[in-house]
Design an enzyme around this catalytic site. Structure first.
Site, PDB file in Angstrom:
ATOM      1  N   GLY A  59       8.901  10.343   8.099  1.00  0.00           N
ATOM      2  CA  GLY A  59      10.020   9.897   8.917  1.00  0.00           C
ATOM      3  C   GLY A  59      10.888   8.845   8.246  1.00  0.00           C
ATOM      4  O   GLY A  59      10.385   7.973   7.539  1.00  0.00           O
ATOM      5  N   ILE A  77       1.063  -3.099  14.625  1.00  0.00           N
ATOM      6  CA  ILE A  77       0.855  -1.802  15.287  1.00  0.00           C
ATOM      7  C   ILE A  77       0.048  -0.928  14.336  1.00  0.00           C
ATOM      8  O   ILE A  77       0.539  -0.513  13.288  1.00  0.00           O
ATOM      9  CB  ILE A  77       2.194  -1.144  15.666  1.00  0.00           C
ATOM     10  CG1 ILE A  77       2.892  -2.005  16.730  1.00  0.00           C
ATOM     11  CG2 ILE A  77       1.963   0.281  16.198  1.00  0.00           C
ATOM     12  CD1 ILE A  77       4.207  -1.477  17.214  1.00  0.00           C
ATOM     13  N   MET A  98      -1.434   8.642  12.820  1.00  0.00           N
ATOM     14  CA  MET A  98      -2.611   9.125  12.071  1.00  0.00           C
ATOM     15  C   MET A  98      -3.218  10.357  12.741  1.00  0.00           C
ATOM     16  O   MET A  98      -4.426  10.499  12.812  1.00  0.00           O
ATOM     17  CB  MET A  98      -3.675   8.011  12.004  1.00  0.00           C
ATOM     18  CG  MET A  98      -3.151   6.737  11.373  1.00  0.00           C
ATOM     19  SD  MET A  98      -4.206   5.294  11.681  1.00  0.00           S
ATOM     20  CE  MET A  98      -3.805   4.872  13.367  1.00  0.00           C
ATOM     21  N   ASP A 123       0.837  -1.197   0.000  1.00  0.00           N
ATOM     22  CA  ASP A 123       0.000   0.000   0.000  1.00  0.00           C
ATOM     23  C   ASP A 123       0.869   1.242   0.000  1.00  0.00           C
ATOM     24  O   ASP A 123       2.080   1.172  -0.167  1.00  0.00           O
ATOM     25  CB  ASP A 123      -0.984  -0.024   1.171  1.00  0.00           C
ATOM     26  CG  ASP A 123      -0.271  -0.234   2.486  1.00  0.00           C
ATOM     27  OD1 ASP A 123       0.743   0.465   2.723  1.00  0.00           O
ATOM     28  OD2 ASP A 123      -0.708  -1.096   3.280  1.00  0.00           O
ATOM     29  N   LYS A 180      -5.015   2.568  -0.058  1.00  0.00           N
ATOM     30  CA  LYS A 180      -5.374   3.073   1.274  1.00  0.00           C
ATOM     31  C   LYS A 180      -4.774   4.429   1.515  1.00  0.00           C
ATOM     32  O   LYS A 180      -3.658   4.587   1.958  1.00  0.00           O
ATOM     33  CB  LYS A 180      -4.929   2.117   2.369  1.00  0.00           C
ATOM     34  CG  LYS A 180      -6.081   1.267   2.813  1.00  0.00           C
ATOM     35  CD  LYS A 180      -6.086   1.064   4.262  1.00  0.00           C
ATOM     36  CE  LYS A 180      -6.489  -0.377   4.518  1.00  0.00           C
ATOM     37  NZ  LYS A 180      -5.835  -0.921   5.655  1.00  0.00           N
TER      38      LYS A 180
HETATM   39  N1  SAH Z   1       1.830  -0.197  11.012  1.00  0.00           N
HETATM   40  C1  SAH Z   1       2.389   1.137  10.895  1.00  0.00           C
HETATM   41  C2  SAH Z   1       1.370   2.216  11.220  1.00  0.00           C
HETATM   42  C3  SAH Z   1       0.209   2.272  10.278  1.00  0.00           C
HETATM   43  S1  SAH Z   1      -0.909   3.545  10.686  1.00  0.00           S
HETATM   44  C4  SAH Z   1       3.613   1.257  11.783  1.00  0.00           C
HETATM   45  O1  SAH Z   1       3.882   0.357  12.604  1.00  0.00           O
HETATM   46  O2  SAH Z   1       4.342   2.240  11.652  1.00  0.00           O
HETATM   47  C5  SAH Z   1      -0.379   4.826   9.604  1.00  0.00           C
HETATM   48  C6  SAH Z   1       0.290   5.939  10.374  1.00  0.00           C
HETATM   49  O3  SAH Z   1       1.625   5.570  10.690  1.00  0.00           O
HETATM   50  C7  SAH Z   1       0.413   7.209   9.615  1.00  0.00           C
HETATM   51  O4  SAH Z   1      -0.779   7.962   9.657  1.00  0.00           O
HETATM   52  C8  SAH Z   1       1.527   7.902  10.371  1.00  0.00           C
HETATM   53  O5  SAH Z   1       1.035   8.480  11.554  1.00  0.00           O
HETATM   54  C9  SAH Z   1       2.407   6.734  10.759  1.00  0.00           C
HETATM   55  N2  SAH Z   1       3.552   6.584   9.858  1.00  0.00           N
HETATM   56  C10 SAH Z   1       3.834   5.534   9.090  1.00  0.00           C
HETATM   57  N3  SAH Z   1       4.984   5.729   8.420  1.00  0.00           N
HETATM   58  C11 SAH Z   1       5.443   6.935   8.786  1.00  0.00           C
HETATM   59  C12 SAH Z   1       6.579   7.716   8.446  1.00  0.00           C
HETATM   60  N4  SAH Z   1       7.502   7.278   7.575  1.00  0.00           N
HETATM   61  N5  SAH Z   1       6.719   8.933   9.019  1.00  0.00           N
HETATM   62  C13 SAH Z   1       5.810   9.385   9.899  1.00  0.00           C
HETATM   63  N6  SAH Z   1       4.714   8.701  10.240  1.00  0.00           N
HETATM   64  C14 SAH Z   1       4.523   7.486   9.698  1.00  0.00           C
END
Ligand code: SAH
Length: 460
Positions: free
Chosen positions: A412, A306, A383, A248, A270
């Site tokens: 990030g 997560i 999120m 995704d 998504k």
């Molecule tokens: N399973 C993922 C989270 C999915 S929910 C994990 O463990 O990281 C999606 C959220 O993750 C986004 O809305 C954001 O808040 C965060 N996220 C995922 N990748 C990111 C990144 N590279 N930099 C900042 N936030 C990130």
């Protein structure tokens, strides 16, 4: 790629070698090993080369080089001490469209000889496109050392079994899966140990089992927060073996690129409020692909367990009895915080950290905000971009001072990472001004203070 490595069949094919010194002798040996029908053109010849030719049925033509020597040849090699002759061979061969190699003169080669690890019928070729033969030879020695001599025997045995396996398992994917399990498992071990008969019996049993419908497998794999270097070895290995890759928006293109070249790639999207494929459809797709016998990798941003709905995706697999594995990944909080120089816990500032879902449902965030008042706990909101004003306001209304440090980390761990740092009372305006792009992560607590001191060179 400057040169395409291909394996050329030279058995009984006419090949001409111009020159008969020591360098030429080396090339002659190689060409004869490949079964070429070799003609050596040179006024004089070393005794060693002459013996070699006699032993392999090669021909020595004791004369100076002429263009007609190239006629009817499949390949030409020049290795005389005379530059002008070598260049003439090159020009004549080019005119006749015959692949030509002038030894040690890459500018006069239409093909080059790689360094070879010979475990015939298995061969490994290494080339530096003429830049550094020494490096190529160094690598060859390393591969020589790690490739058991018996691999040649294994390749030979596999070749003999090929037709039989094909008859039993006509469909391509299950057949490849079967071969992979043979090569990586006990059957190959038997061949390597010299028990080919036993290996054949084991294969026969395996073929019988394969007659009964083969079921694929699903790997639910955390791809980390963005930087492809943060992938685990296990994730990489599975990615390179899977037939189908589902990914995704949160998964970096650099990571999807590491999949097998012929793997099918399916984007299941998504974006917030734009679910390209509804979750139930993704769950269903995983089941269907596995039932077709495919090895499917479902890449999830960060860690699958997560905020990744990983649990939902495997529930249906479990219900269908489909084998699956879950591979953890570096979650966004961990990746983004490290790259931004914000330790999530710190003896002086925070003794615990809490990961919180920050997305709104019908414009509201349903949390018991009083749980978040402890100032020695770091809060990480996933999120949380849209809900940022609500989050900052509610935390202040429930006991966190407006001066509490807070940072929004945009994209990030990627090259474009940016940190927008402020406090609970200033961050909303800062973010409004900076207009960060998703994904973003919100970190709140005194540890954010350390960002200025601990961010490393290049970090946003
Ligand atoms: N399973 C993922 C989270 C999915 S929910 C994990 O463990 O990281 C999606 C959220 O993750 C986004 O809305 C954001 O808040 C965060 N996220 C995922 N990748 C990111 C990144 N590279 N930099 C900042 N936030 C990130």
């Amino acid at each position: 790629m400057e040169y395409l490595p291909i394996s050329l069949r030279l058995k009984d094919e006419p090949v001409v070698l111009v020159g008969a010194g020591t360098v030429a002798t080396r090339k002659a040996r190689l060409l004869l090993r490949a079964g070429a029908n070799l003609t050596v053109v040179a006024p004089e010849i070393t005794p060693e080369l002459e013996t070699l030719l006699v032993g392999h049925g090669g021909i020595w033509q004791p004369s100076a080089y002429r263009e007609s020597d190239l006629h009817g040849q499949k390949l030409a090699v020049a290795a005389t001490p005379d530059r002008a002759t070598n260049e003439q061979v090159y020009r004549d061969a080019c005119a006749l469209n015959i692949p030509v190699n002038v030894v040690d003169a890459p500018q006069f080669c239409t093909f080059i000889f790689p360094s070879i690890v010979d475990r015939s019928p298995l061969t490994v070729a290494i080339s530096s496109a003429g830049r550094s033969p020494v490096l190529a030879r160094f690598l060859r020695r390393r591969i020589e050392a790690t490739l058991p001599a018996a691999y040649g025997r294994l390749a030979e045995w596999a070749g003999r079994m090929r037709q039989r396996v094909k008859q039993h398992v006509p469909a391509e994917t299950p057949r490849r899966l079967l071969w992979e399990s043979v090569i990586e498992g006990g059957i190959a071990e038997q061949v390597l140990a010299g028990n080919e008969q036993r290996a054949e019996e084991m294969l026969a049993t395996r073929l019988q089992e394969a007659g009964e419908a083969a079921c694929g497998e699903v790997y639910l794999v955390g791809a980390g927060p963005g930087d492809p270097d943060l992938l685990t070895f296990k994730a990489l290995r599975l990615l390179q073996s899977a037939d189908t890759v589902l990914y995704d928006r949160l998964v970096s293109p650099g990571i999807v690129d590491m999949a097998r070249r012929d793997a099918e790639r399916i984007y299941v999207g998504k974006r917030r409020a734009d679910h390209s494929l509804p979750q139930q459809d993704i769950n269903r797709l995983l089941v269907d692909l596995a039932l077709q016998g495919k090895r499917v990798i479902r890449l999830k941003g960060g860690d699958p367990f997560i905020f990744g709905r990983g649990g939902e995706e495997i529930e249906l697999l479990a219900a269908h009895g489909i084998p699956f594995q879950v591979v953890p990944g570096i979650t966004a909080a961990s990746g983004a915080a490290c790259y931004a120089g914000i330790p999530l816990t710190h003896r002086d500032y925070a003794q615990s950290v809490r990961f919180v879902a920050g997305h709104l449902k019908d414009g509201k965030l349903e949390h018991d905000w009083s749980r978040f008042e402890a100032t020695n706990e770091t809060l990480v909101f996933y999120m949380g971009l849209v809900g940022l004003p609500v989050i900052c306001a509610q935390l202040q209304a429930h006991g966190r001072p407006g001066s509490t440090p807070a940072a929004l980390i945009e994209r990030g761990t990627l090259a474009e990472q940016r940190v927008i740092a402020g406090t609970l009372s200033t961050l909303v305006d800062l973010v409004e001004r900076e207009q960060p792009r998703a994904p973003t992560l919100l970190i709140i607590g005194d540890v954010v203070r350390l960002h200025d001191r601990l961010r490393w060179f290049g970090a946003g």
